[in-house]
Structure formats: C-alpha cells, structure tokens
Write a protein that holds these residues in place. Structure first.
Motif, PDB file in Angstrom:
ATOM      1  N   GLY A  19       0.774  -1.232   0.000  1.00  0.00           N
ATOM      2  CA  GLY A  19       0.000   0.000   0.000  1.00  0.00           C
ATOM      3  C   GLY A  19       0.805   1.282   0.000  1.00  0.00           C
ATOM      4  O   GLY A  19       0.236   2.371  -0.063  1.00  0.00           O
ATOM      5  N   GLN A  20       2.150   1.200   0.068  1.00  0.00           N
ATOM      6  CA  GLN A  20       2.996   2.401   0.091  1.00  0.00           C
ATOM      7  C   GLN A  20       4.080   2.249  -0.978  1.00  0.00           C
ATOM      8  O   GLN A  20       5.275   2.362  -0.709  1.00  0.00           O
ATOM      9  N   VAL A  21       3.658   2.027  -2.209  1.00  0.00           N
ATOM     10  CA  VAL A  21       4.590   1.661  -3.284  1.00  0.00           C
ATOM     11  C   VAL A  21       5.633   2.743  -3.514  1.00  0.00           C
ATOM     12  O   VAL A  21       6.840   2.461  -3.614  1.00  0.00           O
ATOM     13  N   GLY A  22       5.229   3.995  -3.624  1.00  0.00           N
ATOM     14  CA  GLY A  22       6.177   5.068  -3.908  1.00  0.00           C
ATOM     15  C   GLY A  22       7.228   5.213  -2.826  1.00  0.00           C
ATOM     16  O   GLY A  22       8.420   5.405  -3.119  1.00  0.00           O
ATOM     17  N   ILE A  23       6.808   5.121  -1.572  1.00  0.00           N
ATOM     18  CA  ILE A  23       7.750   5.267  -0.455  1.00  0.00           C
ATOM     19  C   ILE A  23       8.749   4.115  -0.442  1.00  0.00           C
ATOM     20  O   ILE A  23       9.964   4.316  -0.314  1.00  0.00           O
ATOM     21  N   ILE A  24       8.252   2.896  -0.576  1.00  0.00           N
ATOM     22  CA  ILE A  24       9.125   1.713  -0.524  1.00  0.00           C
ATOM     23  C   ILE A  24      10.106   1.709  -1.690  1.00  0.00           C
ATOM     24  O   ILE A  24      11.296   1.378  -1.528  1.00  0.00           O
ATOM     25  N   THR A  25       9.632   2.110  -2.862  1.00  0.00           N
ATOM     26  CA  THR A  25      10.518   2.151  -4.032  1.00  0.00           C
ATOM     27  C   THR A  25      11.661   3.150  -3.811  1.00  0.00           C
ATOM     28  O   THR A  25      12.823   2.872  -4.125  1.00  0.00           O
ATOM     29  N   THR A  26      11.336   4.310  -3.265  1.00  0.00           N
ATOM     30  CA  THR A  26      12.369   5.320  -3.001  1.00  0.00           C
ATOM     31  C   THR A  26      13.400   4.812  -1.998  1.00  0.00           C
ATOM     32  O   THR A  26      14.625   4.965  -2.201  1.00  0.00           O
ATOM     33  N   LEU A  27      12.940   4.204  -0.911  1.00  0.00           N
ATOM     34  CA  LEU A  27      13.866   3.689   0.100  1.00  0.00           C
ATOM     35  C   LEU A  27      14.733   2.560  -0.465  1.00  0.00           C
ATOM     36  O   LEU A  27      15.939   2.481  -0.171  1.00  0.00           O
ATOM     37  N   LYS A  28      14.142   1.701  -1.282  1.00  0.00           N
ATOM     38  CA  LYS A  28      14.930   0.624  -1.919  1.00  0.00           C
ATOM     39  C   LYS A  28      16.049   1.208  -2.771  1.00  0.00           C
ATOM     40  O   LYS A  28      17.212   0.760  -2.716  1.00  0.00           O
ATOM     41  N   ARG A  35      22.846   5.729  -0.780  1.00  0.00           N
ATOM     42  CA  ARG A  35      22.653   7.155  -0.515  1.00  0.00           C
ATOM     43  C   ARG A  35      21.453   7.376   0.414  1.00  0.00           C
ATOM     44  O   ARG A  35      20.539   8.122   0.104  1.00  0.00           O
ATOM     45  N   THR A  36      21.482   6.733   1.524  1.00  0.00           N
ATOM     46  CA  THR A  36      20.410   6.945   2.495  1.00  0.00           C
ATOM     47  C   THR A  36      20.553   8.323   3.134  1.00  0.00           C
ATOM     48  O   THR A  36      21.665   8.846   3.275  1.00  0.00           O
ATOM     49  N   ALA A  37      19.414   8.898   3.519  1.00  0.00           N
ATOM     50  CA  ALA A  37      19.416  10.228   4.130  1.00  0.00           C
ATOM     51  C   ALA A  37      19.821  10.139   5.595  1.00  0.00           C
ATOM     52  O   ALA A  37      19.786   9.065   6.208  1.00  0.00           O
ATOM     53  N   HIS A  38      20.154  11.286   6.168  1.00  0.00           N
ATOM     54  CA  HIS A  38      20.524  11.298   7.588  1.00  0.00           C
ATOM     55  C   HIS A  38      19.296  11.458   8.479  1.00  0.00           C
ATOM     56  O   HIS A  38      19.356  11.180   9.686  1.00  0.00           O
ATOM     57  N   ALA A  39      18.161  11.911   7.898  1.00  0.00           N
ATOM     58  CA  ALA A  39      16.954  12.102   8.704  1.00  0.00           C
ATOM     59  C   ALA A  39      15.720  11.904   7.827  1.00  0.00           C
ATOM     60  O   ALA A  39      15.652  12.430   6.703  1.00  0.00           O
ATOM     61  N   TYR A  40      14.766  11.151   8.345  1.00  0.00           N
ATOM     62  CA  TYR A  40      13.507  10.895   7.651  1.00  0.00           C
ATOM     63  C   TYR A  40      12.354  11.356   8.540  1.00  0.00           C
ATOM     64  O   TYR A  40      12.428  11.281   9.777  1.00  0.00           O
ATOM     65  N   LEU A  41      11.281  11.804   7.902  1.00  0.00           N
ATOM     66  CA  LEU A  41      10.055  12.148   8.613  1.00  0.00           C
ATOM     67  C   LEU A  41       8.909  11.374   7.975  1.00  0.00           C
ATOM     68  O   LEU A  41       8.523  11.643   6.836  1.00  0.00           O
ATOM     69  N   CYS A 172      14.497  17.127   7.082  1.00  0.00           N
ATOM     70  CA  CYS A 172      14.248  15.691   6.912  1.00  0.00           C
ATOM     71  C   CYS A 172      13.688  15.419   5.520  1.00  0.00           C
ATOM     72  O   CYS A 172      13.101  16.297   4.883  1.00  0.00           O
ATOM     73  N   GLN A 173      13.859  14.186   5.083  1.00  0.00           N
ATOM     74  CA  GLN A 173      13.146  13.729   3.897  1.00  0.00           C
ATOM     75  C   GLN A 173      11.750  13.301   4.334  1.00  0.00           C
ATOM     76  O   GLN A 173      11.611  12.398   5.162  1.00  0.00           O
ATOM     77  N   ARG A 174      10.730  13.945   3.780  1.00  0.00           N
ATOM     78  CA  ARG A 174       9.360  13.688   4.216  1.00  0.00           C
ATOM     79  C   ARG A 174       8.697  12.628   3.335  1.00  0.00           C
ATOM     80  O   ARG A 174       8.755  12.700   2.109  1.00  0.00           O
ATOM     81  N   PHE A 175       8.026  11.693   3.991  1.00  0.00           N
ATOM     82  CA  PHE A 175       7.249  10.668   3.298  1.00  0.00           C
ATOM     83  C   PHE A 175       5.857  10.622   3.928  1.00  0.00           C
ATOM     84  O   PHE A 175       5.736  10.450   5.145  1.00  0.00           O
TER      85      PHE A 175
END
Length: 499
Positions: A19-28, A35-41, A172-175
């Motif tokens: 149910g969260q395809v866009g978010i999961i694809t970005t994190l993958k 290149r993971t971010a230092h802070a997520y929201l 933060c990177q907002r999701f």
C-alpha cells in the motif's frame, strides 16, 4: 510467548509492506545506491505502516550480510534478529508521547548520538509520535538534525504533521503514508485467517474493515479478538459477540426522517438506541459516514470503491436514498454533524449533540412551498366560522380544539421551526378559559413557556375564539399512553411506551 496478530504478522521485509509503493521504491533505491538520508520524517494516520517501515529500513541499513546493490535485510544476522526482537543496542526507539522533556532528548538522543555504534554500521534513532515533543526539545534536537554525525540516522514518525516545526521538517526527507486500500486490507486479513486455520465470513471481514476506519493495526486487533473465540468458522452470529451491530439501516432511516422534518421520529429513535445500549458517539460517527456516502453517491450515481465495501443490499439502500436527498442538504447536515461531534468531550449528556443536530437541521430547512401554477380566477371560499368577540365568556374544550389547528398553522407559517414543538403538543384539559397543554419532552415545555411565544399563541387563540384565552404547559412523559388508540394497542399486544 504469544503475540497479538499485528505483532505476529508485522512485515519484516520491504516486500511484505503493501500500500505504500512510492515510499518503498524510493527507500529501496537509496539502499541500492548507498545514498540513504541522515533524517527521515514519516507522517500519516495510525496503522499505515510508519513504525514498521522505520524498523525494516533500520534492519536493511545495519544488516551484516546485505550485499552491495541489494536492499532487503537478511532477517538472520545478529543485527536483524536483535532489531526484530526490540533489543538492538544500536537502534534506539523512543516514544515521544511519554518522553517529551528536553532532558530526555539531551540524554537519550543528543549525548548518545556522539558515541559510535557498538556493533552495527549506523546508530539509528526511531522517534515515534515526535509531534509530542516540547518546543525546547525540538530546539535541542534541531542542531543534531542540521549537522548529524556520519554514523547517525534519525527516523521521526508522526500522525500530526502540522504540529512539526518547519525548521525540523525542512531538515528531513518527508514521506506521507496514505491509508491502505480496502482491497489490500481485505487480502491481508484473509491471509492471516488462513495462516491461523480459521475461516472468516466475507460479511465479517467487511464489518472489521468498516470499524477499523482504514487502520491495518486496528483491523488485525479486531480479527485477533474474534480468533480468541476459538471458533473454526467466524460467522456473523459468532462475531456479534464482539463487533458492534451494524447501524446501516438505522442511519439511513434517521437521515430520511431528518430530511422529512419528522422531529418526533428522530428524537424517539435516539431514545430507543440509547435504551438498547447503542453507543451514541459511534452512531454519530456512523451518521457522518453515511451522510458523506449519500452525498457522493448522489453526485456520481454510483457507489465509489474508496467509500468502503458494501453488500448488495446496502448498495441498493444507498442508491435508493440518494434520489430523495439533495446534495446541498446533505452538505449542511455533514457540517452540523462535524460541528456537534466535539460536544461529546465537553458535556455530560450523551443525547445533547444528536438532539442539537436534529433541532438545527430541521429549523434550517426551508419551508415547503406549493409549486407555482398559472394564475386563475380564484374561487370564492367561505371563511371558517368563528366566534364573535365577547359572544361567549367561557370557552369550551370543543371550541378550543376547533380553532387550535388554525392557530398552530398561523404560528408555524411565521416560524417553521415551531412545528416540531406544536406537532407534539396535546390539549389535555380546559379550565376557565385556560388550556392545559401537555408535551412529552422537557425541552418542548421550555419552548412553550417562553414569554414571547406564549404571548403570540394566546393572542392568536383569543382572536380566533373571540375571548381571552391563556394556557399552561406541562411535561408528561406518558403522554402517548393517554391516546385511546395507543392504549388499545397496549392492551391488545402488551408492551410499553418508549419516551
């Protein structure tokens, strides 16, 4: 140790999160590229997977066997198993709802972030319900978010994004996590039931989805309660022991009566629901959902899938009711329901919010006017007979009852909202030109003894009867039992009058 269903079947890999395809694809992609971010929201309503996604991301970052170019955690290494068990010393979860002070932020987060990870690649802080932090706590955290150590990742989760200071959110990177589609929730509930070797009826699954309000965790908790009944098949009869009864038909009937300005029927239904043990707050919420569904169905002519899962009978009821309910009227009703919803927290009476919805909605309804017709020569009509002034000194009950409907009609024409009160008023006695009016509800009596209204009614009656007429108003909860037709029905069938 046994776990509740939502913990037992919590996703442990990205592939399990639906149910969260866009978010999961970005994190993958971030994990694959390194290149993971230092802070997520992570923001969204409850039960949409924010904390679960944070834990899977933490496992993937610190997984000891995840190869370059891969994104899924192995789930077997010491880091993965410790995070799953909630005992990892390098992944620190903090509930901001219970740790709001600045001292906690300094000791648990800021000071701890300066220490290198004990075993894993990164030190990860998962702060749940972060919007609960105090202003000073946010200010203390701001510097760490702005210039974080290279080995630290912050994952902030909130259900109220608007309460997060802009200075924090911008670092933060907002999701934004969206509510799960009903089809996704339905599929997962069926998978859990199959894994537990239990058959759950389709109608029961639909009721769980309706009660859960789109939160997967709530739906899994409800299913877990039903499975605790230890039945091989969960039918409607079995589920009735835990799930609240459906109020679908009652809400449709209530809205129809409200649109017809049938205040007596609406007040009576509220009283019957209360006496049967129905939660009036839940009924209020069900009314709000139903009015929204009717408004959308009336505008589109169909029942959109996103509104919910409905049986064939419920679909027909929705479409049938929309034919008589204007969208503008439903919009006003929704506004009234939303406005009065907050009153349950501030007043002791469980009735008052719904009673106010009834009174304000009916009073705001425009007066019914007959359709315009072509001008025709009016046919002379003889005026109704009336008693000449001073032709009688003592007015009989027969004369009062003869002119009462005309007086009521005149008053209601001037002020339509009074029709609710006057329609439920009965003449029970006449003594020396003083009428005794009886009503079933205390609020109706309060309206009748209002000096301005009392003066208008008495003046109209006096004019019609040709002599001075006054009245007194009495509260009689057993008013209906005095009606000979009602009394005969009670004698024949038994029972009692419900106020």
């Amino acid at each position: 140790m046994s776990h509740t269903l939502y913990r037992k079947y919590r996703p442990q890999q990205f592939a399990d999160i639906h149910g969260q395809v866009g978010i999961i694809t970005t994190l993958k992609n971030q994990l694959v590229s390194g290149r993971t971010a230092h802070a997520y929201l992570f923001a969204g309503t409850r039960g949409t997977g924010k904390t679960t996604t944070a834990r899977v991301l933490a496992k993937a970052v610190n997984c000891h066997t995840r190869a370059a170019g891969m994104f899924e955690p192995c789930g077997q290494c010491p880091s993965c198993t410790d995070i799953t068990a909630g005992r990892s010393i390098d992944v620190i979860e903090l509930d901001a709802a219970t740790h709001t002070g600045v001292d906690t932020v300094r000791e648990e987060i800021i000071e701890n972030s300066r220490v290198l990870p004990t075993r894993d690649r990164c030190k990860i802080f998962i702060i749940d319900e972060v919007h609960m932090l105090s202003t000073s706590s946010f200010n203390a955290l701001l510097k760490s978010l702005e210039e974080p150590p290279a080995h630290v990742i912050y994952i902030l989760a909130t259900t109220e994004l608007h309460k997060i200071p802009a200075t924090v959110a911008s670092r933060c990177q907002r999701f934004i996590f969206q509510p799960l589609a009903l089809s996704v929730m339905q599929e997962k509930l069926r998978a859990i039931a199959a894994a537990e070797n239990v058959t759950v009826a389709d109608s029961v699954v639909q009721k769980i989805l309706a009660v859960s309000g789109g939160a997967m965790r709530d739906a899994e908790s409800l299913l877990g309660q039903l499975l605790a009944l230890h039945a091989d098949t969960i039918t409607d009869e079995v589920a009735a022991a835990l799930l609240p009864p459906s109020s679908f038909s009652e809400t449709i009937e209530f809205i129809n009566r409200l649109h017809a300005s049938d205040a007596v029927a609406c007040f009576t239904l509220v009283a019957e629901l209360f006496e049967s043990g129905t939660d009036l707050v839940a009924f209020h919420d069900a009314l709000l959902r139903r009015a929204h569904e009717l408004m959308v169905c009336g505008a589109t002519g169909v029942v959109p899938r996103y509104l919910g899962i409905f049986s064939d009978d419920e679909t027909q009821q929705l479409l049938g009711a929309t034919r008589a309910l204007p969208a503008a009227w439903l919009g006003r009703l929704i506004a009234q329901l939303v406005e009065k919803r907050s009153l349950y927290k501030t007043i002791a009476s469980p009735f008052l919010p719904l009673h106010l919805v009834i009174a304000t909605t009916i009073e705001a309804a425009p007066a019914q006017r007959p359709p315009e017709t072509k001008q025709q020569t009016p046919t002379p009509v003889a005026p109704p007979p009336r008693v000449e002034p001073n032709s009688v000194t003592t007015i009989s009950r027969e004369i009062i009852e003869r002119f009462w409907p005309q007086a009521v009609q005149a008053i209601v024409t001037e002020q339509p909202s009074l029709g609710i009160v006057l329609a439920a008023t009965a003449i029970t006695d006449v003594r020396d030109n003083q009428i005794v009016l009886s009503v079933r509800f205390p609020m109706h009596r309060e309206r009748l003894i209002d000096l301005k209204l009392k003066t208008r009614i008495e003046a109209r009656l006096s004019e019609l009867c040709g002599a001075t007429v006054t009245y007194v108003a009495e509260y009689d909860p057993d008013l209906m039992s005095h009606d000979p037709n009602v009394a005969a029905a009670l004698d024949t069938f038994g029972g009692r009058v419900v106020a």
